[in-house]
Write a protein that holds these residues in place. Structure first.
Motif, PDB file in Angstrom:
ATOM      1  N   ARG A  19       0.843  -1.190   0.000  1.00 15.78           N
ATOM      2  CA  ARG A  19       0.000   0.000   0.000  1.00 15.78           C
ATOM      3  C   ARG A  19       0.881   1.243   0.000  1.00 15.78           C
ATOM      4  N   LEU A  20       0.665   2.084  -0.982  1.00 10.23           N
ATOM      5  CA  LEU A  20       1.330   3.385  -1.035  1.00 10.23           C
ATOM      6  C   LEU A  20       0.375   4.451  -0.512  1.00 10.23           C
ATOM      7  N   SER A  21       0.965   5.472   0.086  1.00  7.34           N
ATOM      8  CA  SER A  21       0.170   6.627   0.479  1.00  7.34           C
ATOM      9  C   SER A  21       0.824   7.897  -0.063  1.00  7.34           C
ATOM     10  N   CYS A  22       0.019   8.915  -0.173  1.00 13.36           N
ATOM     11  CA  CYS A  22       0.498  10.205  -0.678  1.00 13.36           C
ATOM     12  C   CYS A  22      -0.115  11.291   0.196  1.00 13.36           C
ATOM     13  N   ALA A  23       0.739  12.015   0.895  1.00 12.13           N
ATOM     14  CA  ALA A  23       0.292  13.104   1.765  1.00 12.13           C
ATOM     15  C   ALA A  23       0.475  14.429   1.044  1.00 12.13           C
ATOM     16  N   ALA A  24      -0.597  15.209   0.973  1.00 13.42           N
ATOM     17  CA  ALA A  24      -0.582  16.456   0.216  1.00 13.42           C
ATOM     18  C   ALA A  24      -0.664  17.672   1.132  1.00 13.42           C
ATOM     19  N   SER A  25      -0.038  18.744   0.690  1.00 14.08           N
ATOM     20  CA  SER A  25      -0.127  20.004   1.413  1.00 14.08           C
ATOM     21  C   SER A  25       0.167  21.152   0.465  1.00 14.08           C
ATOM     22  N   GLY A  26      -0.261  22.358   0.861  1.00 19.10           N
ATOM     23  CA  GLY A  26       0.054  23.537   0.083  1.00 19.10           C
ATOM     24  C   GLY A  26      -0.941  23.889  -1.003  1.00 19.10           C
ATOM     25  N   PHE A  27      -2.009  23.139  -1.120  1.00 21.50           N
ATOM     26  CA  PHE A  27      -3.067  23.465  -2.076  1.00 21.50           C
ATOM     27  C   PHE A  27      -4.379  22.917  -1.534  1.00 21.50           C
ATOM     28  N   ASN A  28      -5.486  23.313  -2.171  1.00 23.01           N
ATOM     29  CA  ASN A  28      -6.790  22.902  -1.669  1.00 23.01           C
ATOM     30  C   ASN A  28      -7.087  21.478  -2.111  1.00 23.01           C
ATOM     31  N   PHE A  29      -6.635  20.539  -1.329  1.00 23.55           N
ATOM     32  CA  PHE A  29      -6.690  19.118  -1.669  1.00 23.55           C
ATOM     33  C   PHE A  29      -8.094  18.669  -2.058  1.00 23.55           C
ATOM     34  N   ASN A  30      -9.097  19.171  -1.370  1.00 19.73           N
ATOM     35  CA  ASN A  30     -10.471  18.698  -1.586  1.00 19.73           C
ATOM     36  C   ASN A  30     -11.006  19.023  -2.978  1.00 19.73           C
ATOM     37  N   TYR A  31     -10.364  19.920  -3.687  1.00 18.56           N
ATOM     38  CA  TYR A  31     -10.834  20.299  -5.022  1.00 18.56           C
ATOM     39  C   TYR A  31     -10.146  19.506  -6.137  1.00 18.56           C
ATOM     40  N   TYR A  32      -9.104  18.774  -5.805  1.00 21.65           N
ATOM     41  CA  TYR A  32      -8.242  18.171  -6.813  1.00 21.65           C
ATOM     42  C   TYR A  32      -8.470  16.669  -6.982  1.00 21.65           C
ATOM     43  N   THR A  33      -8.429  16.259  -8.242  1.00 20.25           N
ATOM     44  CA  THR A  33      -8.288  14.842  -8.550  1.00 20.25           C
ATOM     45  C   THR A  33      -6.848  14.448  -8.250  1.00 20.25           C
ATOM     46  N   ILE A  34      -6.665  13.293  -7.640  1.00 21.12           N
ATOM     47  CA  ILE A  34      -5.324  12.805  -7.307  1.00 21.12           C
ATOM     48  C   ILE A  34      -5.067  11.521  -8.083  1.00 21.12           C
ATOM     49  N   GLY A  35      -3.908  11.463  -8.691  1.00 16.50           N
ATOM     50  CA  GLY A  35      -3.596  10.312  -9.517  1.00 16.50           C
ATOM     51  C   GLY A  35      -2.307   9.624  -9.103  1.00 16.50           C
ATOM     52  N   TRP A  36      -2.225   8.367  -9.493  1.00 13.45           N
ATOM     53  CA  TRP A  36      -0.997   7.590  -9.369  1.00 13.45           C
ATOM     54  C   TRP A  36      -0.516   7.258 -10.774  1.00 13.45           C
ATOM     55  N   PHE A  37       0.729   7.592 -11.042  1.00 17.20           N
ATOM     56  CA  PHE A  37       1.368   7.295 -12.310  1.00 17.20           C
ATOM     57  C   PHE A  37       2.584   6.417 -12.028  1.00 17.20           C
ATOM     58  N   ARG A  38       3.042   5.729 -13.048  1.00 19.39           N
ATOM     59  CA  ARG A  38       4.259   4.940 -12.871  1.00 19.39           C
ATOM     60  C   ARG A  38       5.099   4.995 -14.131  1.00 19.39           C
ATOM     61  N   GLN A  39       6.386   4.825 -13.944  1.00 17.49           N
ATOM     62  CA  GLN A  39       7.310   4.811 -15.071  1.00 17.49           C
ATOM     63  C   GLN A  39       8.347   3.731 -14.850  1.00 17.49           C
ATOM     64  N   ALA A  40       8.358   2.781 -15.767  1.00 21.61           N
ATOM     65  CA  ALA A  40       9.349   1.715 -15.742  1.00 21.61           C
ATOM     66  C   ALA A  40      10.514   2.125 -16.637  1.00 21.61           C
ATOM     67  N   PRO A  41      11.699   1.542 -16.408  1.00 22.85           N
ATOM     68  CA  PRO A  41      12.866   1.891 -17.237  1.00 22.85           C
ATOM     69  C   PRO A  41      12.575   1.692 -18.720  1.00 22.85           C
ATOM     70  N   GLY A  42      12.870   2.703 -19.507  1.00 22.61           N
ATOM     71  CA  GLY A  42      12.691   2.611 -20.942  1.00 22.61           C
ATOM     72  C   GLY A  42      11.271   2.759 -21.426  1.00 22.61           C
ATOM     73  N   LYS A  43      10.344   3.053 -20.521  1.00 25.56           N
ATOM     74  CA  LYS A  43       8.936   3.187 -20.896  1.00 25.56           C
ATOM     75  C   LYS A  43       8.427   4.582 -20.537  1.00 25.56           C
ATOM     76  N   GLU A  44       7.331   4.948 -21.196  1.00 28.69           N
ATOM     77  CA  GLU A  44       6.701   6.224 -20.890  1.00 28.69           C
ATOM     78  C   GLU A  44       5.956   6.143 -19.565  1.00 28.69           C
ATOM     79  N   ARG A  45       5.797   7.304 -18.940  1.00 32.31           N
ATOM     80  CA  ARG A  45       5.019   7.358 -17.718  1.00 32.31           C
ATOM     81  C   ARG A  45       3.550   7.114 -18.061  1.00 32.31           C
TER      82      ARG A  45
END
Length: 125
Positions: A19-45
């Motif tokens: 399980r990964l977590s992401c803690a946000a600060s400095g912006f209005n979190f409740n208004y934003y869509t939050i995404g998870w992206f990944r990038q493997a070696p040699g591949k696009e994100r």
């Protein structure tokens, strides 16, 4: 100052969970869509999962459907990615991101306003 801080990834055996977590600060979190992206070696994100501001709509890439689950706690400004049945092809650097966007558009376009620094997830025996 905008911050998106991912939890530490790690080494997981095939078939395992993390399980990964992401803690946000400095912006209005409740208004934003939050995404998870990944990038493997040699591949696009790629967009893995994007969850809308209310949590009512979540996009998943076909490669992770049925295995990954995103959730968010707006009271804690935190988003989670539960990863089950992990495969070696899930090995990548995972990034948390935020956008004023729909969940699908954020992941597919991609459309991102803020990025986290990334965390390595390695699936190997």
């Amino acid at each position: 100052q905008v911050q998106l801080v991912e939890s530490e990834g790690g080494l997981v055996q095939p078939g395992g969970s993390l399980r990964l977590s992401c803690a946000a600060s400095g912006f209005n979190f409740n208004y934003y869509t939050i995404g998870w992206f990944r990038q493997a070696p040699g591949k696009e994100r790629e967009g893995v999962s994007c969850i809308s501001s209310s949590g009512g709509s979540t996009y998943y890439a076909d490669s992770v459907k049925g295995r990954f689950t995103a959730s968010r706690d707006n009271a804690k400004n935190t988003v989670y990615l539960q990863m089950n049945s992990l495969k070696p092809e899930d090995t990548a650097v995972y990034y948390c991101a935020a956008a004023l966007s729909t969940s699908r558009a954020m992941c597919v376009t991609p459309r991102v306003d803020y990025w986290g620094q990334g965390t390595q997830v390695t699936v190997s025996s």
